[in-house]
Design a protein around this motif. Sequence first.
Motif, PDB file in Angstrom:
ATOM      1  N   VAL A 137       0.284  26.264  -1.918  1.00 59.19           N
ATOM      2  CA  VAL A 137       0.096  26.093  -0.337  1.00 59.19           C
ATOM      3  C   VAL A 137      -0.854  25.068  -0.282  1.00 59.19           C
ATOM      4  O   VAL A 137      -0.823  24.104   0.445  1.00 59.19           O
ATOM      5  CB  VAL A 137      -0.254  27.719  -0.027  1.00 59.19           C
ATOM      6  N   ASP A 138      -1.964  25.054  -0.896  1.00 55.65           N
ATOM      7  CA  ASP A 138      -3.000  24.235  -1.160  1.00 55.65           C
ATOM      8  C   ASP A 138      -2.719  22.789  -1.313  1.00 55.65           C
ATOM      9  O   ASP A 138      -3.123  21.853  -0.583  1.00 55.65           O
ATOM     10  CB  ASP A 138      -4.071  24.398  -1.956  1.00 55.65           C
ATOM     11  N   THR A 139      -1.778  22.589  -2.274  1.00 56.12           N
ATOM     12  CA  THR A 139      -1.191  21.298  -2.489  1.00 56.12           C
ATOM     13  C   THR A 139      -0.359  20.780  -1.462  1.00 56.12           C
ATOM     14  O   THR A 139      -0.362  19.523  -0.867  1.00 56.12           O
ATOM     15  CB  THR A 139      -0.170  21.397  -3.691  1.00 56.12           C
ATOM     16  N   ARG A 140       0.748  21.668  -0.795  1.00 58.89           N
ATOM     17  CA  ARG A 140       1.324  21.263   0.516  1.00 58.89           C
ATOM     18  C   ARG A 140       0.401  20.959   1.649  1.00 58.89           C
ATOM     19  O   ARG A 140       0.645  19.985   2.127  1.00 58.89           O
ATOM     20  CB  ARG A 140       2.419  22.288   0.724  1.00 58.89           C
ATOM     21  N   ARG A 141      -0.333  21.504   2.042  1.00 57.16           N
ATOM     22  CA  ARG A 141      -1.477  21.372   3.107  1.00 57.16           C
ATOM     23  C   ARG A 141      -2.108  20.085   2.759  1.00 57.16           C
ATOM     24  O   ARG A 141      -2.275  19.256   3.406  1.00 57.16           O
ATOM     25  CB  ARG A 141      -2.261  22.435   3.360  1.00 57.16           C
ATOM     26  N   GLY A 142      -2.581  19.750   1.528  1.00 56.74           N
ATOM     27  CA  GLY A 142      -3.157  18.646   1.255  1.00 56.74           C
ATOM     28  C   GLY A 142      -2.300  17.412   1.271  1.00 56.74           C
ATOM     29  O   GLY A 142      -2.788  16.345   1.900  1.00 56.74           O
ATOM     30  N   ARG A 143      -1.217  17.712   1.075  1.00 55.80           N
ATOM     31  CA  ARG A 143      -0.083  16.216   1.213  1.00 55.80           C
ATOM     32  C   ARG A 143       0.022  16.072   2.704  1.00 55.80           C
ATOM     33  O   ARG A 143       0.232  14.886   3.056  1.00 55.80           O
ATOM     34  CB  ARG A 143       1.213  16.714   0.618  1.00 55.80           C
ATOM     35  N   GLU A 144       0.170  17.322   3.418  1.00 56.90           N
ATOM     36  CA  GLU A 144       0.482  16.960   4.852  1.00 56.90           C
ATOM     37  C   GLU A 144      -0.758  16.403   5.553  1.00 56.90           C
ATOM     38  O   GLU A 144      -0.558  15.526   6.261  1.00 56.90           O
ATOM     39  CB  GLU A 144       0.848  18.422   5.621  1.00 56.90           C
ATOM     40  N   ARG A 145      -2.014  16.781   5.224  1.00 59.24           N
ATOM     41  CA  ARG A 145      -2.999  16.010   5.719  1.00 59.24           C
ATOM     42  C   ARG A 145      -3.170  14.458   5.319  1.00 59.24           C
ATOM     43  O   ARG A 145      -3.519  13.589   6.278  1.00 59.24           O
ATOM     44  CB  ARG A 145      -4.425  16.869   5.034  1.00 59.24           C
ATOM     45  N   LEU A 146      -2.435  14.109   4.299  1.00 57.50           N
ATOM     46  CA  LEU A 146      -2.659  12.941   3.753  1.00 57.50           C
ATOM     47  C   LEU A 146      -1.483  11.901   4.623  1.00 57.50           C
ATOM     48  O   LEU A 146      -1.901  10.741   5.027  1.00 57.50           O
ATOM     49  CB  LEU A 146      -2.421  12.536   2.338  1.00 57.50           C
ATOM     50  N   VAL A 147      -0.300  12.653   4.745  1.00 58.33           N
ATOM     51  CA  VAL A 147       0.583  11.959   5.476  1.00 58.33           C
ATOM     52  C   VAL A 147       0.069  11.687   7.037  1.00 58.33           C
ATOM     53  O   VAL A 147       0.361  10.516   7.494  1.00 58.33           O
ATOM     54  CB  VAL A 147       1.950  12.708   5.454  1.00 58.33           C
ATOM     55  N   ARG A 148      -0.612  12.726   7.522  1.00 54.99           N
ATOM     56  CA  ARG A 148      -1.104  12.739   8.925  1.00 54.99           C
ATOM     57  C   ARG A 148      -2.096  11.439   9.003  1.00 54.99           C
ATOM     58  O   ARG A 148      -2.136  10.749   9.797  1.00 54.99           O
ATOM     59  CB  ARG A 148      -1.636  13.875   9.314  1.00 54.99           C
ATOM     60  N   GLN A 149      -2.855  11.262   7.880  1.00 55.29           N
ATOM     61  CA  GLN A 149      -3.731  10.338   7.820  1.00 55.29           C
ATOM     62  C   GLN A 149      -3.233   8.993   7.880  1.00 55.29           C
ATOM     63  O   GLN A 149      -3.880   8.065   8.670  1.00 55.29           O
ATOM     64  CB  GLN A 149      -4.839  10.593   6.505  1.00 55.29           C
ATOM     65  N   LEU A 150      -2.344   8.890   6.903  1.00 56.49           N
ATOM     66  CA  LEU A 150      -1.628   7.538   7.127  1.00 56.49           C
ATOM     67  C   LEU A 150      -1.086   7.153   8.267  1.00 56.49           C
ATOM     68  O   LEU A 150      -1.038   5.972   8.719  1.00 56.49           O
ATOM     69  CB  LEU A 150      -0.621   7.460   5.746  1.00 56.49           C
ATOM     70  N   ARG A 151      -0.506   8.201   8.904  1.00 56.91           N
ATOM     71  CA  ARG A 151       0.063   8.157  10.309  1.00 56.91           C
ATOM     72  C   ARG A 151      -0.971   7.525  11.192  1.00 56.91           C
ATOM     73  O   ARG A 151      -0.525   6.545  12.234  1.00 56.91           O
ATOM     74  CB  ARG A 151       0.953   9.247  10.879  1.00 56.91           C
ATOM     75  N   ALA A 152      -2.080   7.945  11.112  1.00 53.00           N
ATOM     76  CA  ALA A 152      -3.028   7.783  12.180  1.00 53.00           C
ATOM     77  C   ALA A 152      -3.715   6.321  11.937  1.00 53.00           C
ATOM     78  O   ALA A 152      -3.858   5.549  12.731  1.00 53.00           O
ATOM     79  CB  ALA A 152      -3.953   8.883  12.106  1.00 53.00           C
ATOM     80  N   SER A 153      -4.133   6.159  10.614  1.00 44.93           N
ATOM     81  CA  SER A 153      -4.596   4.769  10.129  1.00 44.93           C
ATOM     82  C   SER A 153      -3.870   3.660  10.458  1.00 44.93           C
ATOM     83  O   SER A 153      -4.346   2.561  10.880  1.00 44.93           O
ATOM     84  CB  SER A 153      -5.131   4.872   8.809  1.00 44.93           C
TER      85      SER A 153
END
Length: 376
Positions: free
Chosen positions: A50-66
């Motif tokens: 779960v931690d890996t999946r949540r971390g990847r989601e955070r990074l995808v959202r980060q690229l979307r925002a940046s």
Amino acid sequence: MERARRALQTPLGAAAFLEASLVHLNLPQAVFEAMLEEFDRQQAARGLAVDTRRGRERLVRQLRASSDAWPWEWLPSHFDAWSAAHLRQGRTKATLRGYQNAIVAFCAFIADPRYRWGEVCERLFGMVPAQVTHDLNLIRHKGDYEGRPEANRPLARAELDTFFSTVNARAETAARLHRKGAATAHRDAVMFLTMLGWGTRRTETACLDVDDFRRNAKSPQFGQYGVLVVRNAKSFPGGPPRRRSVLTAFPWAAQAVQDWVERVRSACYPEVESKVLFPTERLRRITPRQINLRFAAIRDEAGLPNYLNPHCLRHSYTSTSFEMGWPMALVQDQLGHTHVATTAVYTALSDDFKDRVLYDSLGMSWDDHNPAGGAR
């Protein structure tokens, strides 16, 4: 069964947009959230933590925002700018490689025709998602170690003496003045001695319980503290925490923990109901971040270089093990490394040890307390 049947009949992922006639107030956002939701299910099907999946989601959202662009609009230039920003912020190459791998996995997912997100994006937005990474914008693994060499190194004997003298002085001063921080200072001393005595990482140390210490029939002199069972060792990417058993080698480490568990901990934290080895003032388990902060405070008070971090204690443990003549295979097992190349990163010998060996080879003696003029 009926609920499961209805759930299976409900359109999921891309099918929800290809087959349903729902009207979304914010269509791009709805598609993006659905992509992330199905990406999470795909990773869960692979058994990723779960931690890996949540971390990847955070990074995808980060690229979307940046990038201020939706995934079907992403270009390699968006990915390049995002990666460069992380490097400017001080991320190591190894850390950034992990970040990049998250984007690689997400783009591969939405570009895979089996999941039909390409059909959705072409129909709704006139664009098709594509992989924005390639051989020229991904960090490649070229060496065994990519961290900061000055930060992760064994502490010299003088540095260890200074660090733990500062820790002990804190505890003694607080106890003499009857300050509230006496228990905290004592906990810090034993906690960092544990990291030095068994080579544990920050997360491993934070997750330790009293019951993690066991007897070792081959080393009865250590009593109940002959083996430390590390239950939350560093995991493989996406996998659960691993376990390893670390044999006790240093009497001073076993004595410090025994005194803490059997005398000080119960007296200072009588309301702790769980078996947490290192509780906080609020009777909770200490966190890796708090360990970082406690180490930094002591390090700065001791006047040591500000780039040193708690992981240096693990390096010190490893260097001491090699200097004691332990074979590589034993050190590797104690540290929990899968590959001997990883253990080799820790093989730096202290200057004191190298000087002592040199003096011995020349038939001269070495004064530990006066290294500058120890030849006699």
